[in-house]
Every structure is written in structure tokens, then in C-alpha cells.
Design an enzyme around this catalytic site. Structure first.
Site, short mmCIF file in Angstrom:
data_model
loop_
_atom_site.label_atom_id
_atom_site.label_comp_id
_atom_site.label_asym_id
_atom_site.label_seq_id
_atom_site.Cartn_x
_atom_site.Cartn_y
_atom_site.Cartn_z
N GLU A 199 0.82 -1.21 0.00
CA GLU A 199 0.00 0.00 0.00
C GLU A 199 0.85 1.26 0.00
OE1 GLU A 199 -4.31 0.15 1.73
OE2 GLU A 199 -2.93 0.79 3.30
N HIS B 86 7.45 -26.93 -0.88
CA HIS B 86 6.77 -28.03 -1.57
C HIS B 86 5.61 -27.54 -2.43
CE1 HIS B 86 8.94 -31.22 0.70
NE2 HIS B 86 9.10 -30.21 1.55
N LYS C 184 -14.17 0.77 -3.77
CA LYS C 184 -15.26 1.24 -2.90
C LYS C 184 -16.32 1.99 -3.71
CE LYS C 184 -12.41 1.77 1.26
NZ LYS C 184 -11.92 2.71 2.29
#
Length: 447
Positions: free
Chosen positions: A289, A310, A424
Site C-alpha cells: 500500500e 513443496h 469502494k
């Protein structure tokens, strides 16, 4: 002196010491931006001096509030999203017994901290409410505005549940709000209902807030030593003042940016201790961010080894060479487990008999680092003595300080997040939120 060690010698096959040092003047200017407040985002620099500025009175208030919650609750739900939950989650997970949730409540130092508001999972919220139905619980709600969708939904649901269980007056004694000092819906509600409150300072952004009440209160409720955490951060603050390589945050920031400029676009934070999984999640938000702007920035990823050897190990070893690794190594685990001798030796492990499990883990770590360096994956090694509050405080502040320096080296504002608002706006339009009528019509025409 702080106890963290940073070793960058295993990047020198990709970039030279001279290339790293060439960034020192830019990093020195970044340090000036941070300490004098002369760079972009200077109104969000409250975290820089936060460890030294945090008063003993505030810590005592947090401890007293945590004690009251522990005395009245078996579970406390910390409601927040992003930096309002990741820092606390990272520290609590790093310090907790891995199977604490399966143990009884006999240890009265502990109060189980649960989390909500970090997602909009209907099943998650239903299952949380169902679990809490017959439990003594309280709420820490964290939001500057009180209107952020994810935590606001969770708080509405859990507040109603707690009030239905205890009545409004008693419920208000088990709700703590961490919010803006004067403004916002949550501040208004806290004042009306008489909740205990702590302030989120205007000059500290969410991803830098773990060393404020945002992180400290849930950590204290979980029974951990917030004074030791702050002591470690305070020591690292003092040790990261120089504008040269003696400042480990300065060294880390210049090294990772030299690698970025040499074409290493992805940084993988690696741990070999499963308790650090959520520390990696906190770190990803801090750097992602802060740096991901203007179509540039190092992409932050994280793996838990040896587990991910793995799964992701093949790609890291032989995939596209656009990556570098930063390994966080814990020098000493809390417990000692020795591998026993087995007479049949069907698994062929008797050559390890008498060795500690951590010795095997350390050799897996060293062997992997050598293999990856041989495979053209530069490695930075960060070592901390143990998973204890003081050392985690050091590590948190170290990464925060390096993040500020690094963001300025990228020539972005490390302290805003304009891209976060895009989803948003679309979500509100799709949900037909009042005031979004034009945006609703526009986005629905695309569907």
C-alpha cells in the site's frame, strides 16, 4: 543497541556494493523528508517518533482497559480491516501457543482475541456469532470514521448481539472504540453510549498503527507485554537515525531499491517459523500500500518455509528471474525438541537422532538460501534473536522506517492509498448507496 542483524552480501552477485552505495544520497534525502516532514505525505509522519512519544500514562491506560476486558470476557472480538487488524494479528500469532484456541481457559492471563471486520464473509460472520452465542465476549471496534463497510457491518451485528445478551448499559462496558478524536460516526456513537475510547491520531495511517492503541490494546488483551514491545521499537527508533549503512533500515531500503532498478520487481518475504505467517501478511500491506503507485513499486509476496518449498519452491528456484528474497530468521525457538533414535529406522532418520528439530530447520533454511542464490535469486537475511515482544517491536519499527525511506526512493508518496478508493466507489454504486445514483446507472450499463 538493537539486536536485529541485516546481511546483504548474498545480493552482490546481482548488484554491486557500489550500486547500493550510489543510492545513499537519495536515501539520505528520504531520511530528511521523514525527520523534517518536507516530503510528500508529511501529514502522516506521526509514526516516526511514536515509540519515544508514547507516554507511560497511555500504556497504563491501555493495560488497565485490557485487564478490565480480560476480567469480564473470555473472548474479545477486535473489529477492523487492513492496518486496523493485521499488526495486532501478526504480533499475537507470533507470540501465542500454536494450539491456544484448542486449550482451556485455565490460564487467566489470557483472553482469546478473535477478529472480525476484515472480510465480508457471510459464513464467517454467522459462524462467529453462533460461536459467541453462549460466551462472555467484548468488542474492540477500530475505525477512524466508523463507516468503513467491512468493519461497520461486523460491528452492527456484534453490537446488536451483545446488547441483546446483556442490555445496552452492560454491553457498553464491554465495548471499546478506537477512533478519531473528534469526528465521525463511531466517535459520535461512543460519546452517546459511553464507550471507553482511545484515539487514532490523524497523523498515523492505518498500516503504521500497530504501535498505537489500534494494535496495543488487542495485544494487551491477549496477555502480552506491550511495554517490552514498545521498548524494542524505541530502541530501533534510536538506532535508525543515521543516514548511512550503520542504519539497518537505510541499508535494507537502499539494497532492495538497487535490486529493483536491476530488474528484480518482486520481493518475497520468507520465514521458517510458522508463527510468522501473519507477520508476512502485515508486511505485505505495509509495503504494497505504501509503494504500489504511479505504475511502479516492488510487488510484495510472502511464503512460509519449509511448507511452501513443496508448493512455491519450484517457481522460486527455476521461474522467471524477476525476484529477490528477504529471509526473516529466528535464531532461537522457545522450546527444545530432540529427534529420538528408532531401532527399526524404516524412515532412515537415525542420522538425525539426538539433533534438535530446529537444527534440521536451520539447515533447511541455509540449504535453501544457498540453492536460491545459486539459482540467481538474491537474498537479504534479517535475523532476530527470538519471538519475544522486544524483538518484534524492533522488527516492526525497522520495517516501517525502511518502508518510508524506500517509498521516497521510488519517488511516490508512501503514505497515501488513492487506488484503494476505486473498488469502494464501484461497490457503493452496485449496492445503490444514496448519493451514488449517477454512478449506479453508469456501472449497471456495463453489466
Amino acid at each position: 543497541m538493537s539486536t536485529i542483524k541485516v546481511n546483504v552480501k548474498e545480493v552482490l552477485g546481482t548488484v554491486s556494493a557500489e550500486q547500493i552505495e550510489a543510492l545513499n544520497p537519495e536515501a539520505a534525502q528520504a531520511m530528511e523528508f521523514l525527520h523534517k516532514g518536507t516530503g510528500a505525505g508529511s501529514d502522516f509522519l506521526g509514526w516516526v517518533n511514536l515509540p519515544e512519544d508514547t507516554s507511560a500514562e497511555l500504556l497504563a491506560d491501555i493495560e488497565a482497559t485490557a485487564k478490565q476486558l480480560r476480567e469480564t470476557c473470555d473472548y474479545v472480538v477486535s473489529i477492523g480491516i487492513g492496518g486496523s487488524y493485521l499488526g495486532a494479528k501478526a504480533v499475537i500469532e507470533a507470540l501465542s501457543d500454536s494450539f491456544a484456541s484448542l486449550r482451556g481457559m485455565e490460564d487467566d492471563r489470557r483472553c482469546r482475541v478473535l477478529f472480525a471486520g476484515q472480510n465480508i464473509g457471510e459464513d464467517y460472520l454467522h459462524e462467529l456469532q453462533d460461536f459467541l452465542a453462549d460466551k462472555k465476549f467484548g468488542i474492540i471496534v477500530i475505525s477512524k470514521s466508523g463507516t468503513t463497510t467491512e468493519p461497520a457491518i461486523a460491528f452492527r451485528l456484534l453490537k446488536e448481539q451483545l446488547e441483546s445478551k446483556l442490555g445496552k448499559a452492560e454491553a457498553s462496558k464491554r465495548i471499546v472504540a478506537i477512533t478519531d478524536e473528534k469526528r465521525g460516526a463511531l466517535r459520535q456513537l461512543a460519546t452517546e453510549e459511553g464507550y471507553k475510547t482511545f484515539v487514532i491520531a490523524d497523523n498515523v495511517g492505518g498500516r503504521f498503527s500497530v504501535l498505537t492503541p489500534v494494535g496495543l490494546l488487542p495485544i494487551a488483551v491477549a496477555g502480552f507485554d506491550i511495554r517490552a514491545l514498545m521498548d524494542g521499537a524505541r530502541q530501533m527508533q534510536r538506532d535508525t537515525l543515521a543516514s548511512d549503512d550503520s542504519n539497518l533500515a537505510f541499508l535494507y531500503a537502499t539494497t532492495r531499491n538497487a535490486l529493483y532498478r536491476a530488474g528484480k520487481k518482486i520481493e518475497i518475504l520468507v520465514n521458517y517459523n510458522p508463527k510468522l505467517h501473519f507477520f508476512g501478511e502485515w508486511w505485505k500491506q505495509l509495503y504494497g500500500e505504501s509503494e504500489g503507485k504511479d505504475h511502479k513499486g516492488i510487488f510484495p509476496a510472502a511464503v512460509d518455509n519449509s511448507t511452501d518449498l513443496h508448493s512455491m519452491g519450484q517457481w522460486i528456484q527455476d521461474g522467471e528471474r524477476t525476484i529477490f528474497e528477504t529471509v526473516v530468521s529466528v535464531a532461537e525457538p522457545r522450546h527444545e525438541v530432540v529427534i529420538p533414535m528408532d531401532a527399526a529406522n524404516l524412515d532412515g532418520l537415525n542420522y538425525l537422532a539426538g539433533k534438535r528439530v530446529d537444527q534440521v530447520n536451520k539447515m533447511a533454511e541455509l540449504g535453501t538460501r544457498i540453492a536460491h542464490v545459486d539459482g540467481a535469486v538474491p537474498n537479504i537475511l534479517i535475523t532476530i534473536p527470538a519471538l519475544e515482544e522486544r524483538y518484534l517491536g524492533e522488527l516492526i519499527y525497522f520495517f516501517e522506517k525502511a518502508c518510508g525511506i524506500s517509498g521516497y526512493l521510488l519517488e511516490v508518496n508512501p503514505f497515501n492509498q488513492p487506488g484503494v478508493e476505486d473498488y469502494k466507489r464501484n461497490m457503493f454504486a452496485l449496492l445503490e448507496k444514496p448519493g451514488y445514483e449517477e454512478a449506479t446507472a453508469k456501472i449497471k450499463s456495463r453489466l
